[in-house]
Design an enzyme around this catalytic site. Structure first.
Site, mmCIF file in Angstrom:
data_model
loop_
_atom_site.group_PDB
_atom_site.id
_atom_site.type_symbol
_atom_site.label_atom_id
_atom_site.label_comp_id
_atom_site.label_asym_id
_atom_site.label_seq_id
_atom_site.Cartn_x
_atom_site.Cartn_y
_atom_site.Cartn_z
ATOM 1 N N GLY A 106 7.128 4.448 8.591
ATOM 2 C CA GLY A 106 6.250 5.582 8.885
ATOM 3 C C GLY A 106 6.413 6.019 10.324
ATOM 4 C CD GLU A 134 10.470 11.538 12.791
ATOM 5 O OE1 GLU A 134 9.328 11.072 12.946
ATOM 6 O OE2 GLU A 134 11.378 10.934 12.208
ATOM 7 C CD GLU A 167 13.116 3.437 8.230
ATOM 8 O OE1 GLU A 167 13.102 4.264 9.170
ATOM 9 O OE2 GLU A 167 13.055 3.745 7.043
ATOM 10 C CD GLN A 171 3.832 15.364 8.153
ATOM 11 O OE1 GLN A 171 4.887 15.611 8.705
ATOM 12 N NE2 GLN A 171 2.981 14.479 8.643
ATOM 13 C CE LYS A 226 -1.870 2.445 3.319
ATOM 14 N NZ LYS A 226 -1.674 3.769 2.702
ATOM 15 C CB CYS A 240 13.216 8.072 9.055
ATOM 16 S SG CYS A 240 14.037 7.224 7.708
HETATM 17 P P1 NAI Z 1 1.815 7.558 9.047
HETATM 18 O O1 NAI Z 1 2.627 6.643 9.886
HETATM 19 O O2 NAI Z 1 0.395 7.813 9.460
HETATM 20 O O3 NAI Z 1 1.773 7.042 7.516
HETATM 21 C C1 NAI Z 1 2.680 6.141 6.931
HETATM 22 C C2 NAI Z 1 1.908 5.022 6.217
HETATM 23 O O4 NAI Z 1 1.126 4.310 7.175
HETATM 24 C C3 NAI Z 1 0.913 5.508 5.156
HETATM 25 O O5 NAI Z 1 0.906 4.596 4.087
HETATM 26 C C4 NAI Z 1 -0.418 5.458 5.901
HETATM 27 O O6 NAI Z 1 -1.524 5.299 5.034
HETATM 28 C C5 NAI Z 1 -0.231 4.224 6.750
HETATM 29 N N1 NAI Z 1 -1.081 4.165 7.950
HETATM 30 C C6 NAI Z 1 -1.563 5.198 8.693
HETATM 31 N N2 NAI Z 1 -2.319 4.736 9.704
HETATM 32 C C7 NAI Z 1 -2.335 3.385 9.609
HETATM 33 C C8 NAI Z 1 -2.937 2.342 10.363
HETATM 34 N N3 NAI Z 1 -3.698 2.604 11.433
HETATM 35 N N4 NAI Z 1 -2.736 1.060 9.985
HETATM 36 C C9 NAI Z 1 -1.961 0.774 8.923
HETATM 37 N N5 NAI Z 1 -1.376 1.727 8.162
HETATM 38 C C10 NAI Z 1 -1.543 3.013 8.491
HETATM 39 O O7 NAI Z 1 2.589 8.925 8.973
HETATM 40 P P2 NAI Z 1 2.051 10.377 8.519
HETATM 41 O O8 NAI Z 1 0.773 10.696 9.199
HETATM 42 O O9 NAI Z 1 2.084 10.432 7.064
HETATM 43 O O10 NAI Z 1 3.189 11.303 9.152
HETATM 44 C C11 NAI Z 1 3.213 11.565 10.572
HETATM 45 C C12 NAI Z 1 4.622 11.606 11.080
HETATM 46 O O11 NAI Z 1 5.210 10.324 10.958
HETATM 47 C C13 NAI Z 1 5.563 12.533 10.323
HETATM 48 O O12 NAI Z 1 5.446 13.855 10.746
HETATM 49 C C14 NAI Z 1 6.882 11.923 10.673
HETATM 50 O O13 NAI Z 1 7.290 12.384 11.946
HETATM 51 C C15 NAI Z 1 6.587 10.443 10.730
HETATM 52 N N6 NAI Z 1 6.924 9.757 9.456
HETATM 53 C C16 NAI Z 1 8.068 9.021 9.403
HETATM 54 C C17 NAI Z 1 8.460 8.436 8.214
HETATM 55 C C18 NAI Z 1 9.720 7.658 8.118
HETATM 56 O O14 NAI Z 1 10.352 7.650 7.055
HETATM 57 N N7 NAI Z 1 10.122 6.937 9.154
HETATM 58 C C19 NAI Z 1 7.693 8.599 6.992
HETATM 59 C C20 NAI Z 1 6.455 9.328 7.151
HETATM 60 C C21 NAI Z 1 6.124 9.897 8.355
#
Ligand code: NAI
Ligand code: MG
Length: 534
Positions: A280, A434, A303, A384, A209, A337
């Site tokens: 994420g 972060e 990760e 963001q 996804k 990240c």
């Molecule tokens: P997120 O963790 O909500 O989204 C990342 C992925 O997880 C997306 O594909 C989203 O659709 C999916 N997702 C969201 N909720 C889910 C659930 N309950 N079950 C399964 N999948 C789910 O992150 P978001 O809201 O885009 O960003 C929030 C913060 O997360 C950012 O400000 C940053 O601090 C961090 N982040 C870290 C990343 C990294 O590379 N480690 C990448 C993106 C965000």
């Protein structure tokens, strides 16, 4: 996030001189549906969602929205494709590697040449990342990841083990089965490849996804997976003489664009998915692990975030440290990240380091991400943007010194100026949370012991960096840092060969390198009792 030895400072280092490749300006998005069993499907619930260009806030197109029913269909296709006796399972391992190479060939072709489907243009439109960064870093890293795991496909094997001589004991490395993947919006194509390449190399099938903000390059890759079947593949048979298909059999890769709470949650809790890989936020990582525990105890690799310390000692190459730490802070608009979010500088060089960092920041070119001169684009979305601006405000209120930037660019845009705070103290929000935006936080330190303790006092442990000309110091400090990666005199130097992942709440497991193969295979021990020994 540079990968495979490319350094990044916008576009200059390691990148050929002019003429730069040019983005393909007229972009028609062809692939907007759900990809299951090598076919395009509409949403079971009849829903679509829009994806936007963050540079203009204008809608690019609508995409079919996958929900639980669509994930179920995708898992069914993936399960059938990977079952014992299937074409994919019977295929000679070298042929699996060849398919990964074919996909890499097609991505190289679409890197620039095709007007419709220029992958870096599509990535730039959907994410707002500067075109040359998408071209040289995301595409290069994605292709190299595919080729690296293509090479592993026929070198993954078990061992024979020394037990008492009345037994023969051997291990076999088998696929886990259907692997789920949930990826973020900051490196859509690169994260797609970090997940599918090792999974396919080990003989698994995948349901992936993409993030709701950035589904387009993933869907374009779906079209390449399809194309691999019909046009570019070379027919072959496997060692048993079984006929084999030229391309990826239907169901080996399935792509379900949609939202986290629906499609993402359906993957995390699915009873027929045996492993899930997630990149994420830490909060969602915890939800995924919980869903895995409550469903079928599927394996989980995570990760997650980071609050990554860089330690700059007085004996370093100062200009190198200034440039590398700032690239680390601002690369991809800080949406990494691995962002270099805590820069600790030894007191005797602190003022000079801050002065040079400001000078360095003045050279950053903010603007249209499709302009090859641009090195700084917009944030991904309003959520963001607001989070970052709130953290910048908190830094000001809590007494950090705003040295540079700190404001939005323009009235209603998603651009934020590259921002530098000095005199940051460990208790401040900008020192702990972060930020995921273009904010560099500079701290000062006096002793090695002190800075190691401060660097490690975080719930995160993803990456760190040390700048010093003393190899002795570099080695002892790197041993003391609690992070999955330590960079010495460089930053964001990622390679497909090198494992990547976090200590503490930055995640579980390792991606990339040989280490990732263990995350995508089951080990079976076969013990044979001999009827007699000679
Ligand atoms: P997120 O963790 O909500 O989204 C990342 C992925 O997880 C997306 O594909 C989203 O659709 C999916 N997702 C969201 N909720 C889910 C659930 N309950 N079950 C399964 N999948 C789910 O992150 P978001 O809201 O885009 O960003 C929030 C913060 O997360 C950012 O400000 C940053 O601090 C961090 N982040 C870290 C990343 C990294 O590379 N480690 C990448 C993106 C965000
Ligand atoms: Mg978008």
């Amino acid at each position: 996030m540079a990968q495979n030895g490319t350094t990044e400072n916008g576009v200059a280092d390691g990148i050929p001189a002019l003429p730069f490749p040019q983005p393909v300006k007229v972009q028609e998005v062809r692939h907007t549906k759900i990809f299951i069993g090598n076919e395009w499907h509409t949403s079971s619930r009849g829903r679509t969602f829009p994806t936007f260009n963050p540079a203009t806030c204008v809608k690019i197109c609508d995409v079919e929205e996958a929900d639980k029913e669509d994930v179920d269909k995708a898992v069914e296709a993936a399960k059938a494709a990977g079952q014992r006796g299937s074409l994919w399972r019977r295929m000679d391992a070298s042929s699996r590697g060849r398919l990964l190479h074919t996909l890499a060939d097609l991505m190289e072709r679409d890197r620039l040449l095709l007007a419709v489907g220029s992958l870096p243009t599509l990535e730039t439109l959907d994410t707002g990342k500067p075109f040359l960064q998408a071209f040289f870093i995301d595409l290069e890293g994605s292709i190299k990841t595919l080729r690296y795991y293509a090479g592993w496909a026929d070198k993954i094997h078990g061992k024979s083990l020394p037990v008492d001589e009345s037994f023969v004991c051997l291990t076999k490395h088998e696929p886990i089965g259907v692997c789920g993947a949930i990826i973020p919006w900051n490196f859509p194509l690169l994260m797609f490849m970090w997940k599918i390449a090792p999974a396919l190399s080990c003989g698994n099938t995948v349901v992936i996804k993409p993030a709701e903000q950035t589904p387009l390059t993933a869907l374009h890759v779906g079209s390449l997976i399809n194309e691999g079947i019909t046009s570019l593949g070379i027919p072959h048979t496997n060692m048993s003489g079984l006929p084999s298909q030229a391309g990826f059999p239907p169901g080996v890769v399935n792509i379900v664009p949609g939202f986290g709470l629906t499609a993402g949650a359906a993957i995390a809790s699915h009873m027929d998915i045996n492993k899930v890989a997630f990149t994420g936020s830490t909060e969602v990582g915890q939800l995924i692990k919980e869903a895995a525990a409550k469903s079928n105890l599927k394996r989980v690799t995570l990760e997650l975030g980071g609050k990554n310390p860089c330690i700059v000692f007085a004996d370093c190459d100062l200009q190198l440290a200034v440039e590398e730490t700032q690239k680390g802070a601002f690369y991809n608009q800080g949406q990494c990240c691995t962002a270099a979010s805590r820069v600790f500088v030894e007191k005797s060089i602190y003022e000079e380091f801050v002065r040079r960092s400001i000078e360095n920041a003045k050279r950053i070119v903010t603007g249209d991400p499709l302009d090859p001169q641009t090195s700084h684009g917009p944030q991904i979305d309003r959520k963001q943007f607001d989070k970052i601006m709130d953290l910048i405000e908190s830094g000001k209120k809590e007494g950090a010194r705003l040295e540079y930037g700190g404001a939005a660019v323009g009235e209603k845009s998603l651009f934020i100026e590259p921002t530098i705070f000095s005199e940051v103290k460990d208790h401040m929000r900008i020192a702990k949370e972060e930020i995921f935006g273009p904010v560099q936080c500079i701290f000062s330190f006096e002793s090695q012991q002190e800075v190691i303790e401060r660097a490690n006092s975080s719930k995160y442990g993803l990456v760190s960096a040390v700048f010093t000309t003393s190899m002795d110091r570099a080695m002892s400090v790197s041993a003391a840092l609690e992070t999955g990666t330590v960079w010495i005199n460089c930053y964001n130097a990622l390679h497909a060969q090198t494992p990547f992942g976090g200590y503490k709440m930055s995640g579980n497991g390792r991606e990339l390198g040989k280490y990732a193969l263990a995350e995508y295979s089951e080990v079976k021990a076969v013990t044979i009792k001999l009827s007699k020994t000679l």
